[in-house]
Design a protein around this motif. Structure first.
Motif, short mmCIF file in Angstrom:
data_model
loop_
_atom_site.label_atom_id
_atom_site.label_comp_id
_atom_site.label_asym_id
_atom_site.label_seq_id
_atom_site.Cartn_x
_atom_site.Cartn_y
_atom_site.Cartn_z
N VAL A 62 12.92 4.96 45.03
CA VAL A 62 12.73 3.02 45.48
C VAL A 62 13.80 2.79 44.34
N PRO A 63 14.83 1.76 43.86
CA PRO A 63 15.96 2.15 43.18
C PRO A 63 15.91 0.16 43.13
N LEU A 64 15.41 -0.22 41.42
CA LEU A 64 15.16 -1.64 42.02
C LEU A 64 16.16 -2.36 40.49
N ALA A 89 16.54 -5.82 50.23
CA ALA A 89 16.88 -6.40 51.41
C ALA A 89 14.91 -6.99 51.87
N ASP A 90 13.91 -5.61 51.41
CA ASP A 90 12.87 -6.06 52.13
C ASP A 90 12.28 -6.31 50.98
N PHE A 91 12.08 -6.35 49.93
CA PHE A 91 10.96 -6.25 48.52
C PHE A 91 11.98 -7.08 47.73
N ARG A 92 10.59 -8.08 46.96
CA ARG A 92 10.75 -8.54 45.91
C ARG A 92 9.71 -8.27 45.02
N GLY A 118 10.93 -9.93 55.56
CA GLY A 118 11.43 -9.64 56.68
C GLY A 118 9.84 -9.66 56.84
N LEU A 119 10.56 -8.27 58.58
CA LEU A 119 9.46 -8.23 59.61
C LEU A 119 8.89 -6.71 58.64
N ARG A 120 8.53 -6.75 57.16
CA ARG A 120 7.76 -6.31 56.57
C ARG A 120 6.42 -6.91 55.98
#
Length: 152
Positions: A62-64, A89-92, A118-120
């Protein structure tokens, strides 16, 4: 949202530990959940620097991209602080590393908040459980790394 906060002590000088941790590429050396980390823009360990961190999560890379929002070194008896943030897009992820001088070295506090977007978002409770395990492994690596700063 998942949060992990830990504190470790070191006999190394606060300035040395701060310099090591503020250059966030070091995370790959002490966090076993990180596959790689490199500076991609800016001056290491300073506000505005960007780091590409590739974390391993559930067998995936997972690239951050983390930005240092603030970097204030310890002075005298006052703690130094590095504040970083990464978004996908999915994570902070919002991380704060504090390095407090003590009479025998320093105390490092790592405080990380992770949130799905979002949806996650409904899966935040699962993230909380996983992050507790991941965070404990990172704590052990952090403790070993800051102790080694005295010898570096």
């Amino acid at each position: 949202m998942a949060r992990y906060r830990t504190t470790v002590d070191s006999t190394a000088p606060a300035a040395d530990v701060f310099d090591y941790l503020a250059d966030f590429a070091s995370v790959a050396l002490w966090d076993p959940g990180v596959r790689s980390a490199e500076l991609i823009s800016g001056t290491p360990g300073t506000s505005g620097a960007w780091y590409r961190v590739v974390a391993g999560f559930l067998g995936r890379a997972v690239p951050l991209d983390y930005e240092i929002l603030a970097a204030e070194p310890p002075t005298g008896q006052y703690a130094g602080r590095v504040e970083l943030e990464a978004h996908t897009a999915d994570f902070r992820s919002h991380d704060v590393i504090s390095v407090q001088p003590t009479g025998t070295g320093c105390r490092v506090t790592y405080d990380a908040d992770l949130a799905l977007k979002g949806l996650r978002r409904p899966f935040d409770p699962v993230l909380r459980i996983a992050f507790t395990v991941i965070g404990e492994r990172a704590r052990r690596g952090l403790a070993a790394a800051v102790l080694l700063q005295r010898a570096a």
